[in-house]
Design a protein around this motif. Structure first.
Motif, PDB file in Angstrom:
ATOM      1  N   ILE A  75      46.360  43.245  46.703  1.00 14.92           N
ATOM      2  CA  ILE A  75      45.059  44.014  46.976  1.00 14.92           C
ATOM      3  C   ILE A  75      43.803  43.403  46.639  1.00 14.92           C
ATOM      4  N   SER A  76      43.810  42.831  45.347  1.00 12.76           N
ATOM      5  CA  SER A  76      42.624  42.022  45.014  1.00 12.76           C
ATOM      6  C   SER A  76      42.421  40.632  45.724  1.00 12.76           C
ATOM      7  N   THR A  77      43.430  40.262  46.309  1.00 14.58           N
ATOM      8  CA  THR A  77      43.060  38.833  47.247  1.00 14.58           C
ATOM      9  C   THR A  77      42.659  39.425  48.557  1.00 14.58           C
ATOM     10  N   LEU A  78      43.036  40.397  49.167  1.00 14.80           N
ATOM     11  CA  LEU A  78      42.684  41.086  50.351  1.00 14.80           C
ATOM     12  C   LEU A  78      41.010  41.633  50.151  1.00 14.80           C
ATOM     13  N   ASN A  79      40.805  42.133  49.158  1.00  9.59           N
ATOM     14  CA  ASN A  79      39.471  42.772  48.601  1.00  9.59           C
ATOM     15  C   ASN A  79      38.631  41.487  48.356  1.00  9.59           C
ATOM     16  N   GLY A  80      39.002  40.311  47.809  1.00 11.45           N
ATOM     17  CA  GLY A  80      38.234  39.292  47.557  1.00 11.45           C
ATOM     18  C   GLY A  80      37.899  38.790  48.802  1.00 11.45           C
ATOM     19  N   VAL A  81      38.977  38.441  49.673  1.00 10.41           N
ATOM     20  CA  VAL A  81      38.558  37.832  50.936  1.00 10.41           C
ATOM     21  C   VAL A  81      37.771  38.459  51.767  1.00 10.41           C
ATOM     22  N   LEU A  82      37.699  39.996  51.801  1.00  6.25           N
ATOM     23  CA  LEU A  82      36.847  40.809  52.583  1.00  6.25           C
ATOM     24  C   LEU A  82      35.453  40.593  51.821  1.00  6.25           C
ATOM     25  N   THR A  84      36.519  39.327  42.411  1.00  8.65           N
ATOM     26  CA  THR A  84      37.588  40.547  42.428  1.00  8.65           C
ATOM     27  C   THR A  84      38.670  40.435  41.353  1.00  8.65           C
ATOM     28  N   PHE A  85      39.148  39.277  41.172  1.00  9.32           N
ATOM     29  CA  PHE A  85      40.266  39.093  40.235  1.00  9.32           C
ATOM     30  C   PHE A  85      39.608  39.414  38.729  1.00  9.32           C
ATOM     31  N   ALA A  86      38.446  38.885  38.488  1.00  9.19           N
ATOM     32  CA  ALA A  86      37.966  39.042  37.230  1.00  9.19           C
ATOM     33  C   ALA A  86      37.822  40.600  36.849  1.00  9.19           C
ATOM     34  N   ILE A  87      37.137  41.194  37.975  1.00 12.01           N
ATOM     35  CA  ILE A  87      37.142  42.817  37.747  1.00 12.01           C
ATOM     36  C   ILE A  87      38.412  43.305  37.507  1.00 12.01           C
ATOM     37  N   SER A  88      39.389  42.854  38.108  1.00 12.20           N
ATOM     38  CA  SER A  88      40.737  43.491  37.662  1.00 12.20           C
ATOM     39  C   SER A  88      41.446  43.189  36.344  1.00 12.20           C
ATOM     40  N   SER A  89      40.707  42.197  35.660  1.00 13.14           N
ATOM     41  CA  SER A  89      41.350  42.141  34.434  1.00 13.14           C
ATOM     42  C   SER A  89      40.569  42.766  33.325  1.00 13.14           C
ATOM     43  N   ASN A  90      41.270  43.446  32.380  1.00 12.90           N
ATOM     44  CA  ASN A  90      40.623  44.037  31.256  1.00 12.90           C
ATOM     45  C   ASN A  90      40.661  43.172  29.810  1.00 12.90           C
ATOM     46  N   ALA A  91      41.065  41.888  30.126  1.00 13.57           N
ATOM     47  CA  ALA A  91      41.463  41.057  29.104  1.00 13.57           C
ATOM     48  C   ALA A  91      40.083  40.919  28.303  1.00 13.57           C
ATOM     49  N   SER A  92      40.211  40.626  26.958  1.00 11.45           N
ATOM     50  CA  SER A  92      38.874  40.111  26.002  1.00 11.45           C
ATOM     51  C   SER A  92      39.535  39.175  25.305  1.00 11.45           C
ATOM     52  N   MET A  93      38.658  38.460  24.438  1.00  9.65           N
ATOM     53  CA  MET A  93      39.180  37.720  23.322  1.00  9.65           C
ATOM     54  C   MET A  93      40.022  38.409  22.441  1.00  9.65           C
ATOM     55  N   ALA A  94      39.707  39.627  21.940  1.00  6.92           N
ATOM     56  CA  ALA A  94      40.456  40.405  21.200  1.00  6.92           C
ATOM     57  C   ALA A  94      42.059  40.581  21.645  1.00  6.92           C
ATOM     58  N   ASP A  95      41.927  40.790  22.839  1.00  9.33           N
ATOM     59  CA  ASP A  95      43.359  40.896  23.470  1.00  9.33           C
ATOM     60  C   ASP A  95      44.168  39.399  23.450  1.00  9.33           C
ATOM     61  N   LEU A  96      43.283  38.276  23.837  1.00 10.46           N
ATOM     62  CA  LEU A  96      43.969  37.141  23.934  1.00 10.46           C
ATOM     63  C   LEU A  96      44.392  36.431  22.492  1.00 10.46           C
ATOM     64  N   PHE A  97      43.782  36.859  21.233  1.00  8.95           N
ATOM     65  CA  PHE A  97      43.802  36.371  20.248  1.00  8.95           C
ATOM     66  C   PHE A  97      44.448  37.372  19.281  1.00  8.95           C
ATOM     67  N   ALA A  98      45.183  38.543  19.777  1.00 10.15           N
ATOM     68  CA  ALA A  98      45.702  39.857  19.117  1.00 10.15           C
ATOM     69  C   ALA A  98      46.605  39.304  18.058  1.00 10.15           C
TER      70      ALA A  98
END
Lengths: 421, 316, 438
Positions: free
Chosen positions: B7-14, B253-267
């Motif tokens: 869905i993100s790919t499709l939204n991104g293309v649109l 579009t892909f950035a929006i679908s990610s909730n990751a932050s540095m805090a998650d990454l280096f948890a």
């Protein structure tokens, strides 16, 4: 610069500039025997849609009050100052208002502007004893203004965003069909305070509700909300709470309708300019709720009469019942103090009880200068023209009042430590 | 997960193709005339309002045809009586002229159509969900948008590279005197190019107007994102603009679908900065929150390391 | 508009004869400016005027710093407000720190903090952006401005989110009994810094470095052949410009006792571009004129008309189209005539041109305001007041008057313009004969 000859046009340009400069000279000071109110809000640019309605509301009120003889033997006068929704510009315009003889300023759009004005009024009154200025706030809802940053010179008639959430969650409390809530808000102080308080209150009142998403998106920068809608959809939410306004509200709703997202929308500003048009376009009939201090289709006959007169005069919805409370209470306070002195009027306003525009008693709390009043929850959709005469933005749809949240269910404690002069 | 990716790919293309639709006229004017048109978004807005006005009288479809013609004609007038006189003072003067024009056009639109959003509707013919992917509907109107966008790309590309007109137009930019000596009316060529650019902006306006919000702020709110498309794609490259549009659409579009932050990454590291410090702000911000500023980061990086853009062949 | 620190004629003289003429010549305009700046608050006493004049002072420093890039080095930036905004933030944070720790730093020195903040960030961002020139540079500045603007909403601890950061300028160490609480005292602080900055920036244009900037603007290849790296010259100019933008931002921060994200905004960057260009980028005084005019109009025009941005845009377009040298350019092209003593020859035709000009202006204003009255202000009815005359915009009369004014202006211009052209050519050749036209 290589300019071989001054065409007739260059002379025009120069003289035009000089002409405009001359024409804009400051007018002579106005007559001194009125109570001047400096209305500081956007009157040009994107914010002007709301700012102009606000100014009309205050002009309407000034006429109403003056017809009854004004206050303390003086007539009211409102002067509009264009702040372009910019805090710095607001301070300049406030200075202009005070120079023109206003001892009362009123403003509503933008908590950033409001915070700057509170700070300015505090400093101005400290540096100019005897010439105190009052700041009456009719729409800026950041809770901090009546909590940590509260000021003796600031009074707020709009329910702050915490109070609205208190009322909203009290309404949601018995609704067992709400199970999964998604929060989506604009990434700035208002959106952030809204999401924080929504989490706390939902947790306290409905621990069974699951908060399946808590999104912040940049303010007025998103053109395509489909990715956000995809997330909401993936989360399985049945209810969305949002403080979005203007295009952030309209685009969010349109993207949701496009994707066929079927949820209930609890909002603060669905009634704002452009909101009703967007809801009608998406066909979300009675799916969008808003919490306010009064709807046009409220039950009180007097309020409906005023609404009718206002619409006839300005061809616009009366967005600001709270401005009516503000001005009527100001007149009462000036009469009570029998003075227009800032400190005396402020003292008279504290703890004043007042019959509000949409019925019931409201109260200006002394502790933090926040006004409390009954709140209403309504939904937007098709209306029964016989019982609900007012539609919005020519859509044929209007607000239906669903519930009244009593005064006691809107009261919240404050952290304000009021410093009195 | 697959659902969200698809869905993100499709939204991104649109979204990317919508961006291309909006930016195509800008890149045309820039590649042919060397003018960075700051008023491009204003022509886009004007197109939406004119389209809305016609749709009220005669329906959506006449608006789609007439509005671009009207706005294109307005664009030609602007070129003939404004831009052409400024041309002798260089590109900065041209750019500043369009800068001032954007101010004026916004105010004029406000005077005529007011400041509140107008009720511009998707035509009934296209107002139905075309297909459903997982549980998400895709309205027919979005596919229509996609089709128009691709048609414009193909049409412009063919015209510029495959036809005689295109060759003359391209030559007029690099060798105006030579082209003039060959008997072509160079000023007329420039005027037409500007008109077509404005007309393309108006098509974007007519199509995006009902899908987004038609309001006098729509030009300003679109902001500099179109410049990002044009510059990242490579100044003057139509294909580059298409690639850049898709890239930016997908990136956001892909950035929006990610909730990751540095805090998650280096948890796993157990590190947690003090609250109320700048470090803490950076640590907690999620990718989704910074999504809309990623294009600008892309812009700066691109210009620093590859100033000709993705597919461009000159710097300015 | 009496508070222009630099009387134009004197500056030209300085610029053309150079500093070697001796002390009095170059000192005179600055002394005159200082006297004017000192005297102004006694002529314009109200707080509103003091506020407006303070804003003008800030805008002058900002516009001059902008012109170091645009006018002198040929770099068009869309993100100059970044250094302005950062200057304001750093000064407000420093003031709060000084108040909290009772650090002995008096307020008048604070703008330096903003200057160094602007310089520091210009060193970083300039390194990224000045490698390129032309459109590429402009686009990088635009991208950087968006990035910094957006990061102000992410790094809330430093930028204070939407509300920004406030301070109190009266709580700092006092050297005299001036608290700087009143706008009157604040005005003098700004005027002082405005004068110092203007002198410094002017002096810079007189140095070999200033000449190198001009060379890089005119022809970077040739500058390189002569042995100067244009990239380095651009970088240094960018950094110095960032310093003074920071000083201007710091003055704004102190004046409002507030720093917020608006200071970074695209509109702030756009305004300084407008002001500089309207004033004229080709001369040192141009930006000063532009800053004074634009800040005045910004504050005051909105009181007169709600479509002030329309007038603003039209004025800007008029300058771009008909007076690309800006207001200062218009004035300066008459200087050779003045010195040749033949200015009198063009004056009669200019006076004559005043008539159609006035007609044109009144006509355009009528057209705009009557349209606004009918289209935007319907609820107030068709009766309106313009130039002190009340009339009904719904009647054909006023529209006829408007059309006649516009048509009359057009015809008169047609009649007068040959005469103006001849007068100008005559005066110009007379001046050339006397060796006053280069």
């Amino acid at each position: 610069m290589k300019i071989s000859r001054p065409s007739r046009r260059s002379a025009v340009a120069r003289i035009a500039a000089a002409g405009i400069a001359l024409a804009t000279g400051i007018g002579a000071a106005m007559a001194q025997d009125t109570i001047k109110i400096g209305y500081i809000d956007p009157l040009s640019g994107p914010g002007a849609t709301v700012g102009e309605v606000g100014l009309k509301t205050f002009q309407f009120l000034v006429e109403e009050l003056n017809a009854k003889g004004g206050a303390a033997g003086k007539k009211f006068e409102v002067i509009g100052y264009d702040n372009k929704t910019n805090p710095q510009e607001s301070l300049i315009q406030a200075q202009k208002a005070v120079d023109a003889g206003a001892r009362i300023i009123t403003q509503g759009n933008g908590s950033g502007v409001a915070a700057a004005l509170v700070d300015w009024v505090n400093k101005y009154n400290e540096r100019n004893p005897g010439k105190e200025v009052l700041y009456l706030n009719y729409a800026a809802v950041d809770p901090i203004l009546t909590n940590d940053k509260c000021s003796f010179w600031h009074f707020r008639w709009d329910a702050n965003s915490d109070i609205k959430m208190e009322a909203l969650t009290n309404y949601m409390k018995p609704k067992t069909n709400i199970k999964k809530v998604y929060l989506i808000n604009q990434d700035y102080s208002f959106g952030q305070s809204l999401r924080a308080i929504a989490r706390t209150m939902l947790k306290a009142k409905r621990p069974d509700i699951e908060i399946v998403g808590d999104e912040l998106h940049p303010l007025l920068k998103v053109t395509d909300f489909s990715p956000y809608i995809a997330k909401i959809k993936a989360s399985g939410a049945d209810t969305v709470i949002t403080g979005n306004w203007s295009q952030d509200f309209a685009l969010l709703l349109k993207a949701a309708a496009d994707a066929g997202l079927n949820v209930e929308w609890y909002t603060y500003y669905a009634g704002g300019t452009g909101g009703p048009t967007a809801i009608k376009q998406t066909g979300l009939n009675h799916k969008v709720y808003a919490i306010v201090e009064g709807f046009p289709n409220g039950e009180l006959a007097a309020a409906r009469e005023t609404e009718k007169a206002f619409r006839a005069k300005y061809n616009s919805t009366n967005f600001y019942p709270r401005a009516f409370n503000e001005m009527r209470m100001l007149a009462a306070a000036i009469n009570k103090a029998n003075s227009t002195d800032g400190a005396k009027v402020a003292a008279a306003l504290e703890d004043m009880k007042f019959e509000v525009f949409d019925g019931g008693e409201g109260q200006m709390r002394k502790d933090d200068h926040q006004f409390f009043q009954p709140m209403y929850l309504g939904s937007f959709g098709d209306i029964d023209k016989a019982k609900e005469p007012f539609d919005e933005e020519g859509t044929g749809w209007g607000w239906r009042q669903l519930a009244k949240i009593e005064l006691k269910d809107t009261m919240l404690p404050t952290t304000c430590k009021m410093v009195r002069p | 997960m697959l659902e969200l990716v698809l869905i993100s790919t499709l939204n991104g293309v649109l979204y990317g193709l919508l961006l291309f639709l909006m930016a195509s006229g800008l890149t045309l004017i820039f590649s042919m005339m060397g003018v960075l048109n700051f008023a491009h978004a204003s022509f886009y807005m004007l197109g939406a309002f004119v389209g809305y006005q016609i749709s009220k009288w005669a329906g959506f479809w006449p608006g789609l045809i007439l509005a671009p013609l009207i706005v294109g004609a307005a664009g030609m007038l602007v070129e003939r009586f404004g831009l052409r006189n400024v041309h002798k003072n260089g590109h900065v003067a041209e750019l500043l002229f369009t800068f001032g024009l954007a101010f004026v056009m916004e105010e004029l639109v406000q005077i005529v159509w007011g400041k509140a959003p107008v009720d511009y509707r998707v035509p009934a013919l296209l107002d139905f969900p075309a297909f459903t992917l997982f549980t998400t509907n895709y309205p027919a109107y979005k596919l229509f948008m996609l089709a128009i966008s691709l048609a414009i790309f193909v049409g412009l590309f063919a015209m510029l590279t495959r036809t005689r007109i295109g060759l003359i137009v391209q030559a007029a930019l690099t060798h105006p005197n030579m082209v003039a000596h060959l008997g072509h009316n160079v000023p007329l060529i420039f005027m037409s190019v500007f008109g077509v650019g404005a007309g393309l902006a108006a098509i974007a306006g007519v199509i995006a107007g009902p899908a987004l919000v038609t309001q006098s702020t729509m030009a300003a709110l679109l902001g500099p994102i179109l410049f990002v498309v044009v510059v990242v794609g490579g100044l003057g490259s139509l294909s580059g603009a298409l690639v850049a549009s898709l890239l930016i659409g997908l990136l956001q579009t892909f950035a929006i679908s990610s909730n990751a932050s540095m805090a998650d990454l280096f948890a796993f590291s157990g590190f947690s900065p003090q609250p109320n410090t700048i470090m803490n702000d950076l640590w907690r911000v999620s990718v989704a929150q910074i999504a809309p500023i990623l294009p600008y980061l892309l812009l700066v990086l691109m210009l620093m390391f590859r100033p000709t853009g993705l597919m461009g062949n000159r710097e300015s | 508009m009496s508070d222009i620190p630099l009387p134009k004629s004197s500056v030209t003289r300085v610029s053309q004869r150079g500093a070697e003429k001796g002390l009095p010549w170059w000192l005179l305009p600055w002394l005159a400016s200082a006297v004017v700046l000192l005297a102004l608050p006694f002529i314009f006493r109200s707080d509103t005027y003091l506020t407006v004049m303070s804003l003008m002072g800030i805008a002058i420093v900002f516009a001059l710093s902008y012109n170091m890039m645009l006018g002198q080095t040929g770099m068009l930036s869309f993100g100059h407000a970044v250094y302005y905004g950062l200057g304001a933030y750093f000064v407000v944070h420093t003031m709060n720190w000084a108040i909290a720790t009772r650090a002995p730093i008096p307020l008048p020195l604070m703008p330096l903090v903003g200057g160094f903040a602007g310089l520091a960030f210009a060193i970083i961002f300039g390194w990224l952006s000045t490698k390129r020139s032309g459109t590429t540079f402009s686009m990088i500045s635009l991208g950087l401005a968006e990035l910094v603007g957006s990061s102000s909403l992410i790094l809330r601890t430093f930028f204070g989110g939407e509300e920004g950061v406030t301070t109190n300028r009266t709580k700092l160490l006092r050297l005299t009994d001036w608290t700087f609480g009143s706008q009157f005292q604040m005005y003098y602080l700004i005027a002082g810094w405005c004068l110092i900055s203007a002198i410094a920036m002017y002096a810079l244009t007189r140095t070999p470095f200033g000449r190198m900037c001009n060379a890089v603007r005119e022809n970077p290849e040739r500058a390189q052949f002569v042995g100067y790296n244009p990239q380095v010259v651009r970088y240094i100019a960018f950094c110095l410009s960032g310093f003074f933008a920071g000083v201007a931002g710091a003055l704004a921060g102190i004046n409002f006792e507030l720093a917020n994200a608006n200071l970074f905004g695209a509109s702030q960057s756009g305004t300084v571009l407008l002001a500089t260009f309207i004033g004229g980028i080709g001369t040192f005084v141009g930006p000063v004129l532009g800053a004074v005019l634009v800040s005045y109009l910004q504050v005051m025009l909105s009181d007169i008309t709600e479509v002030w941005q329309l007038y603003f845009g039209l004025m800007f377009i008029a300058v771009v189209m008909f007076a690309p040298g800006g207001l200062a350019g218009l004035v300066l092209m008459h200087v050779p005539l003045l010195r040749a003593g033949v200015l009198g020859r063009v004056v009669p035709s200019y006076l004559l041109a005043l008539i159609p000009t006035a007609m044109l202006l009144v006509g355009v204003v009528m057209l705009i305001e009557m349209t606004v009255q009918l289209a935007v202000k319907q609820s107030e009815g068709p009766v309106m007041k313009l130039f002190g005359v009340a009339f009904n915009a719904n009647l054909p009369g006023p529209w006829l008057v408007m059309l006649m004014l516009l048509a009359g202006a057009f015809v008169l211009f047609r009649l007068i313009s040959p005469r103006m052209g001849t007068a100008w050519d005559n005066a110009r050749s007379a001046a050339a004969e006397r060796g006053m036209v280069v």
